[in-house]
Design a protein around this motif. Sequence first.
Motif, PDB file in Angstrom:
ATOM      1  N   LYS A 323       0.768  -1.125  -0.098  1.00  0.00           N
ATOM      2  CA  LYS A 323      -0.058   0.304   0.110  1.00  0.00           C
ATOM      3  C   LYS A 323       1.030   1.347   0.070  1.00  0.00           C
ATOM      4  CE  LYS A 323      -3.324   0.110   3.003  1.00  0.00           C
ATOM      5  NZ  LYS A 323      -3.995   0.053   4.540  1.00  0.00           N
ATOM      6  N   ILE A 324       0.408   2.233  -0.582  1.00  0.00           N
ATOM      7  CA  ILE A 324       1.248   3.392  -0.738  1.00  0.00           C
ATOM      8  C   ILE A 324       0.405   4.746  -0.254  1.00  0.00           C
ATOM      9  CG2 ILE A 324       2.791   5.069  -2.450  1.00  0.00           C
ATOM     10  CD1 ILE A 324       2.899   2.941  -4.050  1.00  0.00           C
ATOM     11  N   LYS A 331      -6.062   8.434  -0.229  1.00  0.00           N
ATOM     12  CA  LYS A 331      -6.103   7.882  -1.313  1.00  0.00           C
ATOM     13  C   LYS A 331      -5.123   8.369  -2.275  1.00  0.00           C
ATOM     14  CE  LYS A 331     -10.774   6.740  -2.388  1.00  0.00           C
ATOM     15  NZ  LYS A 331     -11.897   6.794  -3.307  1.00  0.00           N
ATOM     16  N   VAL A 332      -4.402   7.255  -2.934  1.00  0.00           N
ATOM     17  CA  VAL A 332      -3.364   7.793  -3.987  1.00  0.00           C
ATOM     18  C   VAL A 332      -3.525   6.967  -5.383  1.00  0.00           C
ATOM     19  CG1 VAL A 332      -0.873   7.231  -4.570  1.00  0.00           C
ATOM     20  CG2 VAL A 332      -1.470   7.739  -2.283  1.00  0.00           C
ATOM     21  N   ILE A 333      -4.213   8.112  -6.205  1.00  0.00           N
ATOM     22  CA  ILE A 333      -4.528   7.579  -7.503  1.00  0.00           C
ATOM     23  C   ILE A 333      -3.483   7.889  -8.587  1.00  0.00           C
ATOM     24  CG2 ILE A 333      -6.514   8.105  -9.140  1.00  0.00           C
ATOM     25  CD1 ILE A 333      -7.328   7.213  -6.424  1.00  0.00           C
ATOM     26  N   GLN A 338      -6.743   4.165 -10.700  1.00  0.00           N
ATOM     27  CA  GLN A 338      -6.768   3.062  -9.621  1.00  0.00           C
ATOM     28  C   GLN A 338      -5.983   3.566  -8.382  1.00  0.00           C
ATOM     29  OE1 GLN A 338      -8.022   0.073 -10.274  1.00  0.00           O
ATOM     30  NE2 GLN A 338      -8.621   0.677 -12.270  1.00  0.00           N
ATOM     31  N   ASP A 339      -6.586   3.007  -7.232  1.00  0.00           N
ATOM     32  CA  ASP A 339      -6.084   3.515  -5.986  1.00  0.00           C
ATOM     33  C   ASP A 339      -4.991   2.483  -5.304  1.00  0.00           C
ATOM     34  OD1 ASP A 339      -6.207   4.464  -3.441  1.00  0.00           O
ATOM     35  OD2 ASP A 339      -8.263   3.949  -2.866  1.00  0.00           O
ATOM     36  N   TYR A 340      -3.853   3.063  -5.251  1.00  0.00           N
ATOM     37  CA  TYR A 340      -2.657   2.327  -4.772  1.00  0.00           C
ATOM     38  C   TYR A 340      -2.823   2.466  -3.236  1.00  0.00           C
ATOM     39  CZ  TYR A 340      -0.561   1.945  -9.548  1.00  0.00           C
ATOM     40  OH  TYR A 340      -0.654   1.525 -10.847  1.00  0.00           O
TER      41      TYR A 340
END
Length: 355
Positions: A323-324, A331-333, A338-340
């Motif tokens: 996970k990042i 949220k990291v898009i 996509q959600d990383y």
Amino acid sequence: MKKGSKIRGISAAGLLAVPVLLSGCSLFGSQSSMDIDKPPAAVEQQMLNMTDGGSATTNKTEQTGPKTTVYLANEKGLLAPVSLGIPEAKDTDNMKQALQALVTGGTYAKYVPKGFSGVLPKGTEINSVTVDKEQKLAVVEFNSAINKYNAPDERKIVEAVTWTLTGFSGVQKVQFMVDGQALTEMPLKGTPLNQPLSRSFGINLQKADGASLTNSTPVTVYFSTLSEDGVSYYVPVTRLVQPGQDKLKAALNELIHGPQQNDGLEQVMTDGTTVNSVKTAKDGTVTVSLKDDMFEKDEKIPNELLQSVVLTIAENAGNPKVKIDMNEETKVIGFDNQDYSKPVSRPEYINEIPL
């Protein structure tokens, strides 16, 4: 993206380069490259000096068989994993076929993408590959033609064979034999083979600043580069770093430091990126917390940065989910929408490069 920030190597061709898996499904799904949001203007401007090209996941190739990942040399002489689709041979197992794809001018040379080449000498034959399941050891026997290599290629040959075979499930170590005799060292430069080799042997070996060959710890990181046709792909580099560091943080810091000069690789993080923390949950999932003031709230992050982190953590931590988070955002898009920040896995196949 804030003005005045500097980032190198975030190429348009790299946005779809690796089919990372999310919760057991393809991270890119069935989305075509036409569905991808246009990158911010600042990023687009920085891309203008890069070669426009297709995506390694969306271009169809002439590959006809099941995918097999082998380690081939690129035009700079660096080894990279390349997923080939070679025809199944009823009398040959997958491991033997994979090694045959490493032979210069061999049976499967026509399935090797332009700009890449096998590192085993012409005429090399793979007599057998046997696996000791209990020891997770693959024993490969070559004919004597393997000894007809150029001395500078010696380590590259050992790396390519070791990393290709350890890419198969149930194989962690490799033993070399030639015509029925176990090799204790390579014949020209004496690379030791008296013990089975694992991925700790390294690949595309480099020494980081401040480290020494006799007192160091290896970490493997993934940088991006472009094929001759402008397709982005990833190259693993093993860096020898100062011992005593947290291995995952050390690997991420090497990503930030970037590639060495003249190796043809591109930096995937900015110089201003910092690693806030790396935490491993009880289920094994690794959460990487990064900070980079270049990225503003809710701004999408280049896939090359995100995918390099996933590949690097997976390589150094036994292939966990990753996970990042960036700048403490929930949220990291990526540019692929996509959600990383949700757990993602290293893909089974990377670098699907058109012929």
